[in-house]
Motif scaffolding. Structure first.
Motif, PDB file in Angstrom:
ATOM      1  N   LEU A 383     -11.314  -5.697  -9.080  1.00  0.00           N
ATOM      2  CA  LEU A 383     -11.487  -4.299  -9.475  1.00  0.00           C
ATOM      3  C   LEU A 383     -12.586  -3.615  -8.661  1.00  0.00           C
ATOM      4  CD1 LEU A 383     -11.346  -4.952 -13.305  1.00  0.00           C
ATOM      5  CD2 LEU A 383      -9.526  -3.958 -11.915  1.00  0.00           C
ATOM      6  N   PRO A 384     -12.491  -2.305  -8.472  1.00  0.00           N
ATOM      7  CA  PRO A 384     -13.545  -1.567  -7.762  1.00  0.00           C
ATOM      8  C   PRO A 384     -14.875  -1.658  -8.513  1.00  0.00           C
ATOM      9  CG  PRO A 384     -11.546  -0.250  -7.920  1.00  0.00           C
ATOM     10  CD  PRO A 384     -11.354  -1.437  -8.822  1.00  0.00           C
ATOM     11  N   GLU A 404     -12.008  -0.290  -3.462  1.00  0.00           N
ATOM     12  CA  GLU A 404     -10.655  -0.057  -3.971  1.00  0.00           C
ATOM     13  C   GLU A 404     -10.108  -1.359  -4.539  1.00  0.00           C
ATOM     14  OE1 GLU A 404      -8.381   1.150  -0.622  1.00  0.00           O
ATOM     15  OE2 GLU A 404      -8.531  -0.785   0.400  1.00  0.00           O
ATOM     16  N   ILE A 405      -9.027  -1.256  -5.273  1.00  0.00           N
ATOM     17  CA  ILE A 405      -8.413  -2.443  -5.839  1.00  0.00           C
ATOM     18  C   ILE A 405      -7.992  -3.396  -4.719  1.00  0.00           C
ATOM     19  CG2 ILE A 405      -6.335  -3.284  -7.006  1.00  0.00           C
ATOM     20  CD1 ILE A 405      -6.533  -0.881  -8.853  1.00  0.00           C
ATOM     21  N   THR A 418      -7.769 -11.561   2.967  1.00  0.00           N
ATOM     22  CA  THR A 418      -6.772 -10.534   3.271  1.00  0.00           C
ATOM     23  C   THR A 418      -6.304  -9.837   2.005  1.00  0.00           C
ATOM     24  OG1 THR A 418      -5.999 -11.866   5.144  1.00  0.00           O
ATOM     25  CG2 THR A 418      -4.566 -10.076   4.390  1.00  0.00           C
ATOM     26  N   ASN A 419      -6.615  -8.560   1.890  1.00  0.00           N
ATOM     27  CA  ASN A 419      -6.201  -7.748   0.748  1.00  0.00           C
ATOM     28  C   ASN A 419      -4.731  -7.362   0.913  1.00  0.00           C
ATOM     29  OD1 ASN A 419      -5.901  -5.947  -1.362  1.00  0.00           O
ATOM     30  ND2 ASN A 419      -7.207  -4.367  -0.462  1.00  0.00           N
ATOM     31  N   VAL A 420      -3.889  -7.810  -0.024  1.00  0.00           N
ATOM     32  CA  VAL A 420      -2.445  -7.532   0.076  1.00  0.00           C
ATOM     33  C   VAL A 420      -1.989  -6.609  -1.050  1.00  0.00           C
ATOM     34  CG1 VAL A 420      -1.929  -9.660   1.324  1.00  0.00           C
ATOM     35  CG2 VAL A 420      -1.891  -9.663  -1.200  1.00  0.00           C
ATOM     36  N   ALA A 421      -2.903  -5.831  -1.623  1.00  0.00           N
ATOM     37  CA  ALA A 421      -2.555  -4.964  -2.756  1.00  0.00           C
ATOM     38  C   ALA A 421      -1.434  -3.984  -2.403  1.00  0.00           C
ATOM     39  CB  ALA A 421      -3.787  -4.209  -3.232  1.00  0.00           C
ATOM     40  N   SER A 422      -1.440  -3.439  -1.207  1.00  0.00           N
ATOM     41  CA  SER A 422      -0.414  -2.457  -0.836  1.00  0.00           C
ATOM     42  C   SER A 422       0.959  -3.082  -0.681  1.00  0.00           C
ATOM     43  CB  SER A 422      -0.814  -1.766   0.471  1.00  0.00           C
ATOM     44  OG  SER A 422      -0.895  -2.711   1.529  1.00  0.00           O
ATOM     45  N   VAL A 427       2.740  -6.422  -8.688  1.00  0.00           N
ATOM     46  CA  VAL A 427       1.746  -7.405  -9.132  1.00  0.00           C
ATOM     47  C   VAL A 427       0.469  -6.691  -9.554  1.00  0.00           C
ATOM     48  CG1 VAL A 427       0.347  -9.388  -8.449  1.00  0.00           C
ATOM     49  CG2 VAL A 427       2.715  -9.221  -7.664  1.00  0.00           C
ATOM     50  N   VAL A 428       0.053  -5.721  -8.772  1.00  0.00           N
ATOM     51  CA  VAL A 428      -1.142  -4.940  -9.112  1.00  0.00           C
ATOM     52  C   VAL A 428      -0.968  -4.278 -10.474  1.00  0.00           C
ATOM     53  CG1 VAL A 428      -2.537  -2.932  -8.490  1.00  0.00           C
ATOM     54  CG2 VAL A 428      -1.821  -4.552  -6.724  1.00  0.00           C
ATOM     55  N   ASP A 429       0.154  -3.659 -10.707  1.00  0.00           N
ATOM     56  CA  ASP A 429       0.395  -2.969 -11.980  1.00  0.00           C
ATOM     57  C   ASP A 429       0.363  -3.950 -13.145  1.00  0.00           C
ATOM     58  OD1 ASP A 429       0.612  -0.569 -10.674  1.00  0.00           O
ATOM     59  OD2 ASP A 429       2.820  -0.548 -10.659  1.00  0.00           O
TER      60      ASP A 429
END
Length: 479
Positions: A383-384, A404-405, A418-422, A427-429
């Motif tokens: 979390l931010p 950012e998330i 490696t941030n793969v949120a996008s 999964v993020v939701d």
């Protein structure tokens, strides 16, 4: 009650009938030992034949977590089976450094009901330290060790803070100076052997909670200068010797097959510029003690129970220090109060090979009272947050900013690089919904959880107003 009896009978059916009566329990806890500070976890310069032997004869966990990245909250979670933010504290606070209320139920109190004798030898740091909240008032029959830590500086001369060594409620050593620090590991080992020997004919719980390798470091002459890892390596290798002495004692007294032995660290290594080469390593993990990155709370953990736990296993199933209370309860035949809501899970099916999956669906990374992240089987959502929040006082120094998330696949990216949120919005939701569930039940730095425990008549979490006032002053900056 009937459900509990059925679960106990089922577990006994699943376990080979190779031990007589209730098993003994030993928790060999080290202080600030990093994920990489054991030979079988990849330490390049440390010789740890006894830790490695434990792994060869038991199960080595690669996703074991403390419930907090700091000593006191982690030890409180171990004793109570609960996240620190759930634990009740005196005055209804939720402190940055958890002090469990004396009404909290702890492991030795659970085991006492079914005939166990319990001892803590080593560092307590999980409650008040006089006549209330000390180990003897929380179910332990014997205490030999330090009520709390002995500073957090590289050298003992860098701080005026000192602790004492207690034998029960009497002072054994008034102040722990460097000479005494050098002897603590040996003293604790000798006391532990004495306790095991004197209680060999009845079920016992030994909580051997070493002060080392928390700084300031201490090591006896028989290990000083002997390792390839400097002073820190000397300390780790003396801890390995200590474990070897415990294993030898169990074999000599024919207690080996009837004893569940858990080795685990209370959190990651303290890596700070003022500590320098007196700290350990969390490689290949990111971060260290006091951080919510993996290096803060993912710890080395090995569990051994000859002939019951299949030897030589490595498991990536997510387990936590909070699981020890319900596991020991199940194996001892004790009953946990039905109304007690804890976060730990009974590991018996996992340890006996009945299942291979973790009993935890989610794990929450609380940094003091703030929820920083959540993990499921392979995903970790971060979390931010702002860097060095003032309300965390001196503990803020290790908190970095997250703008950012962030989402990490811990199966393929254990180092959180490696941030793969996008790439995985679904999964993020899903994990964000779980974050809100945790905040509702357990709480967060700015809210009170519906299932957090409060025992006193005082207002709940009076210090939360300080956080809210500070947050308001940030003029809308996201936290």
């Amino acid at each position: 009650m009937m459900k509990r009896i059925f679960q106990l009978l089922l577990s006994l059916v699943l376990l080979p009938v190779l031990y007589a009566g209730q098993p003994n329990f030993i928790v060999f806890l080290t202080d600030d030992q990093g994920y990489n500070d054991v030979g079988c976890y990849g330490a390049p310069n440390l010789k740890t034949p006894n830790f490695d032997r434990l792994a060869e004869e038991g199960v080595r966990f690669t996703s074991a977590y403390s419930a907090a990245p700091l000593c006191g909250p982690s030890r409180s979670a171990l004793m109570t089976g609960s996240y620190p933010i759930r634990i009740g504290e005196p005055g209804n606070t939720k402190g940055l450094h958890t002090i469990p209320h004396t009404k909290e139920l702890m492991i030795p109190e659970v085991l006492r009901e079914v005939g166990y004798t319990s001892a803590i030898i080593g560092k307590w740091h999980a409650g008040e330290t006089k006549t209330q909240g000390d180990p003897l008032s929380q179910g332990f029959d014997y205490f030999f060790g330090t009520p709390k830590y002995n500073g957090n500086t590289k050298l003992i001369t860098d701080t005026k803070l000192r602790t004492s060594v207690m034998r029960n409620r009497e002072v054994f050593i008034e102040t722990v100076e460097q000479e005494e620090m050098n002897q603590l590991t040996t003293m604790y080992t000798e006391e532990s052997i004495r306790f095991i020997t004197e209680n060999q004919d009845k079920p016992f719980f030994l909580y051997l909670a070493h002060n080392m390798p928390h700084t300031p470091l201490g090591v006896s002459d028989k290990f000083r200068g002997k390792s390839a890892g400097g002073l820190y390596g000397d300390v780790i290798e003396e801890l390995d010797w200590s474990l070897g002495q415990i294993l030898n004692t169990l074999e000599e007294l024919d207690l080996d097959e009837n004893t569940v032995l858990v080795f685990v660290s209370d959190n990651g290594p303290w890596i700070h510029e003022k500590i320098g080469d007196h700290a350990g390593s969390a490689d290949p993990l990111r971060g260290a003690k006091a951080m919510s990155w993996e290096g803060g709370s993912r710890v080395p953990c090995i569990i051994r129970w000859p002939n019951i736990i299949q030897a030589g296993q490595t498991s990536d199933a997510l387990i936590t220090l909070m699981d020890l209370l319900p596991t020991f309860s199940a194996l001892s035949g004790s009953d946990l109060p039905g109304e007690l809501r804890i976060d730990g899970k009974d590991l018996t099916p996992l340890l006996t090979g009945t299942v291979v999956e973790s009993p935890h669906k989610y794990f929450y990374y609380y940094c003091y009272t703030q929820l920083h992240a959540v993990r499921d089987a392979k995903w970790k959502l971060v979390l931010p947050r702002v860097a060095k929040p003032k309300w965390m006082k001196w503990r803020r120094l290790s908190i970095d900013a997250v703008k950012e998330i962030e989402l990490y696949d811990l199966e393929s990216d254990i180092g959180e690089t490696t941030n793969v949120a996008s790439m995985y919005p679904e999964v993020v939701d899903r994990l964000l919904r779980q974050v809100e569930s945790a905040r509702s039940e357990l709480g967060d730095c700015d809210r009170i959880g519906s299932a957090a425990r409060f025992y006193d008549s005082a207002p709940k979490r009076p210090g939360i107003l300080e956080y809210k006032d500070w947050a308001a002053s940030r003029k809308g900056e996201k936290l």
